[in-house]
Write an enzyme that holds these catalytic residues in place. Structure first.
Site, short mmCIF file in Angstrom:
data_model
loop_
_atom_site.label_atom_id
_atom_site.label_comp_id
_atom_site.label_asym_id
_atom_site.label_seq_id
_atom_site.Cartn_x
_atom_site.Cartn_y
_atom_site.Cartn_z
N LYS A 71 10.11 -4.32 -8.47
CA LYS A 71 8.71 -4.72 -8.64
C LYS A 71 8.18 -4.53 -10.06
CE LYS A 71 6.65 -4.32 -4.14
NZ LYS A 71 5.50 -3.77 -3.45
N ASP A 107 -1.04 -7.60 -3.18
CA ASP A 107 -1.37 -6.44 -2.35
C ASP A 107 -2.88 -6.14 -2.34
OD1 ASP A 107 1.13 -5.88 -1.35
OD2 ASP A 107 1.63 -4.39 -2.87
P1 NAP Z 1 5.03 4.72 -4.33
O1 NAP Z 1 4.69 3.80 -5.43
O2 NAP Z 1 6.35 5.37 -4.29
O3 NAP Z 1 3.89 5.87 -4.27
C1 NAP Z 1 3.95 6.88 -3.31
C2 NAP Z 1 2.72 7.80 -3.44
O4 NAP Z 1 2.76 8.70 -2.35
C3 NAP Z 1 2.71 8.63 -4.71
O5 NAP Z 1 1.39 8.79 -5.12
C4 NAP Z 1 3.32 9.95 -4.24
O6 NAP Z 1 2.82 11.08 -4.93
C5 NAP Z 1 2.80 10.03 -2.83
N1 NAP Z 1 3.71 10.81 -1.99
C6 NAP Z 1 5.00 10.50 -1.68
N2 NAP Z 1 5.53 11.42 -0.87
C7 NAP Z 1 4.56 12.36 -0.67
C8 NAP Z 1 4.49 13.55 0.06
N3 NAP Z 1 5.54 14.00 0.77
N4 NAP Z 1 3.34 14.26 0.05
C9 NAP Z 1 2.27 13.81 -0.65
N5 NAP Z 1 2.26 12.68 -1.38
C10 NAP Z 1 3.40 11.95 -1.39
O7 NAP Z 1 4.90 3.98 -2.92
P2 NAP Z 1 3.96 2.74 -2.55
O8 NAP Z 1 4.67 1.48 -2.80
O9 NAP Z 1 2.65 2.96 -3.20
O10 NAP Z 1 3.85 2.88 -0.95
C11 NAP Z 1 3.10 3.91 -0.36
C12 NAP Z 1 2.89 3.61 1.13
O11 NAP Z 1 2.15 2.41 1.29
C13 NAP Z 1 4.22 3.39 1.89
O12 NAP Z 1 4.09 3.96 3.16
C14 NAP Z 1 4.31 1.89 2.03
O13 NAP Z 1 4.99 1.48 3.20
C15 NAP Z 1 2.82 1.53 2.16
N6 NAP Z 1 2.56 0.14 1.73
C16 NAP Z 1 2.03 -0.69 2.66
C17 NAP Z 1 1.75 -1.99 2.31
C18 NAP Z 1 1.17 -2.91 3.34
O14 NAP Z 1 1.12 -4.12 3.10
N7 NAP Z 1 0.69 -2.39 4.44
C19 NAP Z 1 2.00 -2.45 1.00
C20 NAP Z 1 2.55 -1.56 0.08
C21 NAP Z 1 2.83 -0.26 0.47
P3 NAP Z 1 3.41 11.57 -6.35
O15 NAP Z 1 2.69 10.78 -7.38
O16 NAP Z 1 3.09 13.01 -6.36
O17 NAP Z 1 4.90 11.29 -6.30
#
Ligand code: NAP
Length: 286
Positions: A71, A107
């Site tokens: 991405k 998104d």
């Molecule tokens: P990402 O870029 O990897 O970001 C993950 C975020 O979550 C970071 O801020 C991270 O904090 C935090 N995090 C991860 N593990 C954690 C934990 N154990 N405790 C507390 N904070 C934690 O991921 P993303 O792409 O943003 O996706 C995040 C979520 O959104 C996923 O569940 C994904 O499936 C969902 N999502 C849904 C859609 C939809 O269309 N519904 C679209 C995109 C994403 P740090 O900064 O401290 O690492």
């Protein structure tokens, strides 16, 4: 699906692609609309991305979705970027036209459309976004554009500070705060009408965990968990039990896909049909 010499190609570029449901959603929409196009999975390893982008152009693909791990790394390989990509820092959709590839991110649109569909108007509201990754960036951008006041709560505060700083540069009048996990968190949540979980906490591997303490939830809140698998997370169950309204991430997933479909075809896809295809792919037998 009747594939013939005029069939247009669209796909999803990522590695691995085991869990994607995009082919099911897009092919169902194309078929219902009678469009002669086919959406295929394209497994591309990190080191092959540049060759893949050139290949997509050479093969006259109309465009692709882009998912992990490409991405961000695809950005310098594209010929142009939509403004939303600059704000979010990631591409999830590429349109190819006359040999030029342009990157988009749908998104933020998926997020705000899903919120509106659920009956929540973000204008002038106070929101807490938990997380500071790609999904949080999309949510914060959409909420800033809608005129919400936002607090960001993230495990790593440096990332929330960086996100807040960037958004402040983009929207100088935007009211954005940083929250940190700790004792006084409850006071900060009191006024929040919208809570967004943009972390993976609550997904399959952590289905018995929630990203925020239950005590912070109350009946005046709307809780939007961006996780779409499982369809009801612990956070959603706890929010509902305290009288809040809770929705999961499936509708955002569908609306971001619909926005991509529109970018490639210029046609609005049938949302209900895409939703049915998504549910069938994610939850067979229901
Ligand atoms: P990402 O870029 O990897 O970001 C993950 C975020 O979550 C970071 O801020 C991270 O904090 C935090 N995090 C991860 N593990 C954690 C934990 N154990 N405790 C507390 N904070 C934690 O991921 P993303 O792409 O943003 O996706 C995040 C979520 O959104 C996923 O569940 C994904 O499936 C969902 N999502 C849904 C859609 C939809 O269309 N519904 C679209 C995109 C994403 P740090 O900064 O401290 O690492």
């Amino acid at each position: 699906m009747d594939i013939n010499g005029q069939t247009s190609l669209i796909g999803i570029v990522g590695h691995p692609l085991t869990y994607t449901i995009s082919p099911q959603m897009h092919n169902a929409a194309a078929e219902a609309l009678g469009l002669n196009l086919c959406y295929v999975p394209l497994v591309v390893e990190a080191g092959d991305l540049e060759a893949a982008v050139n290949g997509l152009k050479a093969l006259n693909f109309k465009g692709v979705n882009v998912t992990m791990p490409h991405k961000e790394t695809i950005i310098p390989l594209l010929d142009g970027l939509d403004d939303g990509v600059r704000a979010i820092g990631a591409v999830n959709t590429v349109r190819i036209e006359a040999g030029k590839a342009t990157g988009y991110n749908t998104d933020a649109r998926g997020f705000i459309t899903a919120l509106g569909e659920a009956g929540f108007d973000a204008a002038g509201t106070k929101a807490v976004v938990v997380g500071a990754g790609g999904a949080a960036r999309a949510a914060v951008l959409a909420l800033a554009e809608a005129g919400a006041e936002i607090s960001i709560l993230n495990r790593t505060p440096e990332r929330s500070r960086a996100l807040a700083g960037e958004m402040k540069e983009r929207f100088p009048n935007f009211r954005i705060k940083i929250l940190e996990f700790g004792a006084e968190l409850a006071d900060k949540f009191v006024d929040a009408k919208l809570i967004v979980n943009a972390t993976p906490v609550g997904m399959k591997d952590s289905k018995d965990e929630t990203p925020i303490p239950t005590a912070l939830l109350d009946s005046g809140q709307f809780v939007f968990d961006l996780i779409y698998e499982p369809d009801e997370t612990l956070l959603m169950r706890e929010a509902s039990a305290r009288g809040a309204v809770a929705i999961g991430g499936l509708s955002m997933l569908i609306h971001q896909a619909a926005a991509s479909f529109e970018i490639w075809t210029g046609v609005q896809p049938p949302i209900d049909l895409m939703r049915a295809a998504a549910v069938k792919a994610l939850r067979p037998g229901r």
